[in-house]
Design a protein around this motif. Structure first.
Motif, short mmCIF file in Angstrom:
data_model
loop_
_atom_site.label_atom_id
_atom_site.label_comp_id
_atom_site.label_asym_id
_atom_site.label_seq_id
_atom_site.Cartn_x
_atom_site.Cartn_y
_atom_site.Cartn_z
N VAL A 8 0.83 -1.27 -0.09
CA VAL A 8 0.10 -0.01 0.17
C VAL A 8 0.99 1.25 -0.08
O VAL A 8 0.76 2.05 -0.97
N LEU A 9 1.67 1.20 1.07
CA LEU A 9 2.51 2.75 1.14
C LEU A 9 3.31 2.51 1.98
O LEU A 9 3.71 1.70 2.85
N THR A 10 4.50 3.47 1.81
CA THR A 10 5.69 3.75 2.84
C THR A 10 5.83 5.23 3.21
O THR A 10 5.84 6.03 2.12
N SER A 25 4.96 10.63 -3.75
CA SER A 25 4.86 10.20 -4.89
C SER A 25 3.80 9.01 -5.09
O SER A 25 3.70 8.00 -4.66
N PRO A 26 2.49 9.48 -5.63
CA PRO A 26 1.37 8.69 -5.58
C PRO A 26 1.24 7.70 -6.63
O PRO A 26 0.31 6.73 -6.50
N HIS A 27 2.00 8.06 -7.69
CA HIS A 27 1.85 7.18 -8.87
C HIS A 27 2.99 5.99 -9.42
O HIS A 27 3.06 5.74 -10.34
N SER A 28 4.10 6.12 -8.46
CA SER A 28 5.27 5.37 -8.88
C SER A 28 5.14 3.88 -8.17
O SER A 28 6.00 3.12 -8.52
N GLY A 29 4.13 3.51 -7.83
CA GLY A 29 3.88 2.02 -7.32
C GLY A 29 3.67 1.11 -8.41
O GLY A 29 3.30 1.26 -9.34
N ALA A 70 3.54 5.51 -2.83
CA ALA A 70 2.35 4.73 -3.09
C ALA A 70 3.14 3.20 -3.48
O ALA A 70 3.94 3.33 -4.28
N HIS A 71 2.77 2.21 -3.17
CA HIS A 71 3.14 0.61 -3.75
C HIS A 71 2.22 0.40 -4.88
O HIS A 71 2.84 -0.29 -5.59
N PHE A 72 1.05 0.70 -4.86
CA PHE A 72 -0.05 -0.01 -5.72
C PHE A 72 -0.15 0.95 -7.03
O PHE A 72 0.27 2.19 -7.08
N ALA A 79 -4.59 7.49 -6.12
CA ALA A 79 -4.63 8.18 -4.90
C ALA A 79 -4.69 9.60 -5.04
O ALA A 79 -4.97 10.29 -4.18
N ASN A 80 -4.64 10.21 -6.40
CA ASN A 80 -4.71 11.66 -6.68
C ASN A 80 -5.90 11.98 -7.11
O ASN A 80 -6.20 13.09 -8.10
N ARG A 81 -6.87 11.27 -6.82
CA ARG A 81 -8.61 11.62 -7.11
C ARG A 81 -9.23 11.62 -6.00
O ARG A 81 -9.05 10.91 -5.13
N ALA A 82 -10.30 12.23 -6.05
CA ALA A 82 -11.29 12.28 -5.03
C ALA A 82 -12.35 11.06 -4.96
O ALA A 82 -12.32 10.27 -6.04
N THR A 83 -12.93 10.52 -3.68
CA THR A 83 -13.42 9.31 -3.80
C THR A 83 -14.54 9.30 -4.58
O THR A 83 -15.21 8.33 -5.07
N ALA A 84 -15.29 10.55 -4.82
CA ALA A 84 -16.66 10.66 -5.58
C ALA A 84 -16.29 10.62 -7.12
O ALA A 84 -17.27 10.89 -7.87
N ASP A 85 -14.98 10.64 -7.48
CA ASP A 85 -14.85 10.56 -9.02
C ASP A 85 -14.84 9.31 -9.62
O ASP A 85 -13.92 8.87 -9.98
N ILE A 86 -16.22 8.70 -9.36
CA ILE A 86 -16.60 7.50 -9.93
C ILE A 86 -16.94 7.34 -11.39
O ILE A 86 -17.84 8.20 -11.69
N ASP A 87 -16.53 6.45 -12.11
CA ASP A 87 -16.76 6.11 -13.49
C ASP A 87 -17.87 5.23 -13.49
O ASP A 87 -17.58 3.96 -13.49
N GLN A 88 -19.28 5.48 -13.57
CA GLN A 88 -20.26 4.80 -13.52
C GLN A 88 -20.38 3.75 -14.58
O GLN A 88 -20.70 2.49 -14.52
N GLU A 89 -19.62 3.99 -15.85
CA GLU A 89 -19.39 2.99 -16.82
C GLU A 89 -18.90 1.63 -16.77
O GLU A 89 -18.98 0.80 -17.08
#
Length: 288
Positions: A8-10, A25-29, A70-72, A79-89
């Motif tokens: 998950v993270l360090t 660094s949220p996107h290097s996982g 981030a590890h993932f 991790a750089n998005r809001a929790t409501a940024d949902i793609d319903q498709e």
């Protein structure tokens, strides 16, 4: 202050006297969860990664800054998005909570990616609501919460904090890019959501230091910052947040994910920049 959640993270604590600076660094996982059953080719899925960015900034704790990584992978959940940024498709049933899709979601790269590039879906199936909730609870929220706890702690101790959100970008834009396809980018792009997430002195200082190292710098064009700088930044309250995008041509063969000959020089220059940012923050809190 060190914290590690496997997969998950360090969070690395400062190894020198602490300064009010936090790098993340949220996107290097690159640790792909077992349930990430992507159908797109692996090399295409990996285009979403900020590969080696965590290595470029690895010296941060030596200068007294905290460093969160981030590890993932970003394509699994961003991790750089809001929790409501949902793609319903992408879902097999309506999302039960708030849904406020961003412009990124319409391009298939919201909280959980639906497309890895235009016309290339990641999955051959719909995701369940339960799967998405698990990703949010297990990966996304621990990362955002750890970042905010770390920033808040530094702010309480020093009365101010400077956050640097670390990313990389393709050298040339594509169809989903804000500026349109086929545009060659600067060496560095600094973003503060058009002046709302850090003071003008901080972005000007960082831009000047990078230019002094011999690089071309653009401000808020084409990348202004997304959720993490928005969450952290409140300049009027002494909370300054800046996104830094580095052109991958400086250090990486983006197709193979192999470091190029420029990696060593760039890492040395980033280490110099880290030190100068930490000095900047120390002087500002000393003056306060």
């Amino acid at each position: 202050m060190n914290r590690r959640i496997p997969g998950v993270l360090t969070l690395e604590a400062p190894t020198a006297p602490e300064v009010p600076v936090v790098f993340d660094s949220p996107h290097s996982g690159t640790v792909y969860p077992d349930d990430f059953d992507y159908a797109a080719p692996e090399h295409v899925v990996r285009t979403g990664e900020d590969t080696y960015v965590e290595e470029l900034y690895a010296a941060a704790p030596r200068f007294g800054a905290a460093f969160l990584t981030a590890h993932f992978p970003r394509a699994y959940i961003d991790a750089n998005r809001a929790t409501a940024d949902i793609d319903q498709e992408l879902l097999d049933a309506p999302w039960p909570g708030p849904v406020t899709p961003s412009v990124k979601t319409t391009s298939g790269i919201g909280l959980i990616w639906r497309l890895v590039r235009p016309g290339c879906p990641i999955y051959t199936r719909k995701l369940t609501v339960a799967e998405v909730k698990t990703r949010i609870d297990t990966y996304h929220q621990p990362y955002q919460q750890t970042l905010m706890e770390t920033v808040n702690r530094a702010h309480r101790r020093f009365g101010g904090v400077w956050h640097v959100n670390c990313h990389s970008m393709p050298a040339v834009s594509d169809e989903r890019s804000p500026e349109g396809a086929g545009i060659r980018r600067a060496d560095f792009v600094l973003g503060n959501l058009d002046g709302t997430t850090c003071g003008p002195d901080f972005i000007a200082f960082v831009a000047g230091e990078i230019r002094a190292l011999g690089y071309r710098v653009a401000l808020n064009d084409p990348f202004k910052g997304v959720e993490l700088v928005r969450m952290v930044g409140a300049p009027a309250k002494g909370r300054h947040s800046l996104q830094i995008e580095i052109n991958r041509d400086l250090f990486l063969d983006d197709a193979t994910k192999v470091k190029t000959a420029g990696f060593g020089k760039l890492k040395a220059d980033i280490t110099t920049l880290i030190g100068r940012i930490c000095d900047f923050a120390k002087e500002r809190t000393k003056a306060a």
